[in-house]
Design an enzyme around this catalytic site. Structure first.
Site, PDB file in Angstrom:
ATOM      1  N   LYS A 188      28.351 -24.843  14.195  1.00  0.00           N
ATOM      2  CA  LYS A 188      28.119 -23.295  13.968  1.00  0.00           C
ATOM      3  C   LYS A 188      28.842 -22.770  12.499  1.00  0.00           C
ATOM      4  O   LYS A 188      29.837 -23.142  12.172  1.00  0.00           O
ATOM      5  CB  LYS A 188      28.903 -22.131  14.990  1.00  0.00           C
ATOM      6  CG  LYS A 188      28.611 -20.688  14.760  1.00  0.00           C
ATOM      7  CD  LYS A 188      29.443 -19.996  15.670  1.00  0.00           C
ATOM      8  CE  LYS A 188      29.374 -18.464  15.613  1.00  0.00           C
ATOM      9  NZ  LYS A 188      30.069 -17.661  16.858  1.00  0.00           N
ATOM     10  N   LYS A 241      23.664 -23.331  14.241  1.00  0.00           N
ATOM     11  CA  LYS A 241      23.465 -21.876  14.211  1.00  0.00           C
ATOM     12  C   LYS A 241      23.973 -21.582  12.886  1.00  0.00           C
ATOM     13  O   LYS A 241      25.174 -22.084  12.725  1.00  0.00           O
ATOM     14  CB  LYS A 241      24.359 -21.188  15.248  1.00  0.00           C
ATOM     15  CG  LYS A 241      24.295 -19.623  14.955  1.00  0.00           C
ATOM     16  CD  LYS A 241      25.090 -19.056  15.981  1.00  0.00           C
ATOM     17  CE  LYS A 241      24.964 -17.519  15.759  1.00  0.00           C
ATOM     18  NZ  LYS A 241      25.875 -16.937  16.860  1.00  0.00           N
TER      19      LYS A 241
END
Length: 323
Positions: A188, A241
């Site tokens: 992330k 992400k």
């Protein structure tokens, strides 16, 4: 080469990448109250929804063939360490129970993090001006067990604390939930594409940023190390992400580890498409199919996207043509 491009039927027959409604996960933001449907201005078509309203939306998702949803909570009150997210009557716990009662076939994933639940908007307990790793793990473990007790099908830790997957796995196993899977936000990035989400979840940090725990946008070797650690700790699915700007990372992770990979087509990516379509600068439907196809082509098995509902409608009414 053009012989195989002559007709849409032939193009479909030789297509190397296929997307379907079964690949999609739709995120929802659950808030207190009844009959609440607050529009999120920066994310057209998305809302903060009360439990009764999100349940109705999920019924529609199931009817469209979308198999899974991802829940985020907006609590009635916040605290310093996010403990409110661990309560039996927490907003996401309420939503899980209601959805499982009304739409038992839908697969419910719950985000595990503290940013929506803390007064300061960071993803954990603050000590000396920064998020304290191990104190935050304690809250994440309790939150995960509480979600499991509510009937969630999968937990998805998004905080980026070191060791969180192993700690959550241990807490779940010790509580009798050894078969509950973990989808880790493993790579992330500290991205500029999260802005609209922070409006939706009311989770913007009140000071500083998240660069001391989310990944630098410059690094992909680091993503490989993060993935390896999370898999070693017990992650069942790993996530990259954002998605669109990190297709190279998705591809690399899939080919190096050969494990289930999810990608999150995040709020900023969604909102850019909506804004350009509103201006008439792009073909909205072709654009969202192309984006989803690129994510799948890069190696993602699961696509978490705010376009899920409209994409499912397109896929259900048109034979997919990658022309």
């Amino acid at each position: 080469m053009r012989r195989l491009r002559k007709s849409s039927t032939l193009r479909r027959m030789v297509a190397e990448t296929h997307i379907s409604t079964g690949d999609l996960v739709m995120p929802f933001f659950v808030c207190p109250g009844e009959k609440v449907r607050n529009p999120i201005d920066s994310m057209p078509g998305n809302y903060q929804l009360s439990v009764d309203m999100v349940t109705e939306e999920v019924k529609e998702m199931a009817g469209l063939g979308i198999p899974a949803i991802l829940l985020f909570g907006i609590p009635e009150s916040k605290d310093e360490d996010g403990s409110v997210a661990c309560r039996e009557d927490g907003i996401v716990q309420q939503a899980i129970r209601a959805i499982k009662k009304e739409v038992p076939e839908i697969y419910v994933i719950a985000d595990v993090c503290n940013c929506e639940y803390t007064t300061h908007g960071h993803c954990g307990t603050i000590v000396n001006g920064d998020v304290h790793n191990d104190k935050t793990l304690e809250t994440l473990g309790k939150q995960s067990v509480s979600l499991a007790q509510a009937g969630v099908d999968m937990v998805a830790p998004s905080d980026m604390m070191d060791g969180r997957v192993g700690h959550i796995r241990k807490q779940l196993d010790n509580s009798g939930y050894e078969y509950l899977p973990i989808m880790s936000y493993a790579a992330k990035y500290a991205s500029a594409f999260y802005g609209p989400f922070r409006d939706a979840a009311e989770s913007a940090p009140q000071f500083g940023d998240r660069s001391t725990y989310q990944m630098p946008i410059t690094n992909s070797d680091e993503a490989v190390r993060e993935i390896a650690l999370d898999l070693e700790e017990g992650a069942d699915i790993v996530m990259v992400k954002p998605a669109m700007n990190y297709l190279d990372v998705i591809y690399r992770i899939k080919h190096e580890f050969r494990v289930p990979v999810a990608a999150y087509n995040v709020s900023g990516e969604f909102s850019m498409v909506k804004a350009a379509a509103e201006k008439g600068w792009i073909d909205h439907d072709r654009m969202i199919k192309e984006i989803a196809t690129s994510i799948k082509r890069a190696g993602s098995d699961i696509i978490i996207t705010y376009h899920a509902k409209e994409l499912a409608k397109i896929l259900n009414t048109e034979r997919y043509d990658n022309s």
